[in-house]
Design an enzyme around this catalytic site. Structure first.
Site, PDB file in Angstrom:
ATOM      1  N   GLY A  17      51.479  34.874  38.354  1.00 27.98           N
ATOM      2  CA  GLY A  17      50.856  35.580  39.475  1.00 27.98           C
ATOM      3  C   GLY A  17      50.428  34.675  40.623  1.00 27.98           C
ATOM      4  CE1 TYR A  88      42.313  44.935  41.491  1.00 28.54           C
ATOM      5  CE2 TYR A  88      44.509  43.973  41.583  1.00 28.54           C
ATOM      6  CZ  TYR A  88      43.596  44.921  42.004  1.00 28.54           C
ATOM      7  OH  TYR A  88      43.967  45.862  42.922  1.00 28.54           O
ATOM      8  CE1 TYR A 152      39.163  41.731  40.641  1.00 28.88           C
ATOM      9  CE2 TYR A 152      39.126  43.116  42.596  1.00 28.88           C
ATOM     10  CZ  TYR A 152      39.594  42.006  41.926  1.00 28.88           C
ATOM     11  OH  TYR A 152      40.481  41.156  42.542  1.00 28.88           O
TER      12      TYR A 152
END
Ligand SMILES: NC(=O)c1ccc[n+]([C@@H]2O[C@H](COP(=O)([O-])OP(=O)(O)OC[C@H]3O[C@@H](n4cnc5c(N)ncnc54)[C@H](O)[C@@H]3O)[C@@H](O)[C@H]2O)c1
Length: 248
Positions: A17, A88, A152
């Protein structure tokens, strides 16, 4: 000039990522890369010259200390720490009343307490060199107040405050602390969760002035800049990278 030749850089969550793209950017600028990740660290590190892979959980105090001591032992020191690992896409989007307390605490642990631990472990090694650069990965969400991910968004807002306060503490040590806040990015983690792509992809692209998908490589340049001497008078700052969706 963003040369990082001779510098040693740890990237947490660098196995895939955004972290992986950041590691590649730092390596392209000459840094020696240490990938610290829960999984896939060694395989990812093998892609870089003299790359080092460390399997660690950034929310674990002993593991973060080992991350730094092994880096110093194997690479001779530490110059750059990129705090990228975070939870996430695996988080379910839901009303804040439905978030289990345990999940709230885990998000704070992995996304925020981890930075306290990694910085606390890394700063003595940076002080030894009287220089260092820390780059923390936040998100555009706290600036926009994105709903249904309260833990988050709160954690990512905390990272901005953490960055500013730590920058004030470490300036006299020659250590800079900055932050990068990406928009919705098609990372490996996101691609594993089609429901989040359905919920956020088109709306994110439409809200940007540069109307295209954001990819991990979009974040890499700013991190290399902040890690380098080109940013030698820049500290405590947050750069939002989201194609002009958010102005901060
Ligand atoms: N993808 C997005 O849209 C987006 C947007 C803004 C910010 N971010 C942030 O960027 C960072 C990377 O996100 P991504 O989408 O590339 O994620 P990803 O899921 O593709 O990769 C995350 C990496 O972090 C590692 N990791 C997770 N928990 C860890 C832990 N406790 N210890 C060590 N390693 C751990 C994972 O194994 C994985 O390799 C996160 O902090 C995320 O919050 C992502």
């Amino acid at each position: 000039m963003t040369s990082l030749k001779g510098k040693v850089a740890i990237v947490t969550g660098g196995a895939q990522g955004i972290g992986r793209a950041i590691a590649t950017g730092l390596a392209e600028n000459g840094a020696r890369i240490v990938i610290a990740d829960l999984r896939g660290a060694e395989e990812a590190a093998a892609a870089y010259e003299d790359g080092v892979g460390l399997t660690i959980d950034v929310a674990d105090e002993g593991a973060t200390e080992r991350m730094v001591s092994e880096t110093v032992a194997r690479c001779g020191g530490l110059d750059v720490l990129v705090n990228n690992a975070g939870l996430y896409a695996s988080l379910e989007m839901r009303a804040f009343t439905e978030i289990p307390l345990e999940e709230w605490r885990r998000v704070m642990d992995v996304n925020v307490a981890s930075m306290f631990l990694t910085c606390r472990a890394a700063v003595p090694a940076m002080r030894e060199r009287e220089s260092g650069a820390i780059v923390n990965i936040s998100s555009g969400t706290p600036f926009r107040g994105v709903p249904f991910l309260l833990h988050y968004v709160t954690s990512k807002g905390a990272i901005v405050a953490f960055t500013r306060a730590l920058a004030k503490e470490l300036g006299t040590d020659g250590i800079r602390v900055n932050c990068v806040a990406p928009g919705f990015t098609l990372s490996e983690g996101v691609k594993q969760h089609p429901e989040i792509i359905t919920a956020l992809r088109d709306a994110s692209v439409a809200a940007r002035t540069i109307q295209r998908d954001q990819v991990p490589a979009d974040v890499a340049g700013a991190v290399s800049y902040l890690a380098s001497d080109a940013a030698s008078f820049v500290t405590g700052q947050t750069i939002v990278i989201d194609g002009g969706q958010t102005f901060h």
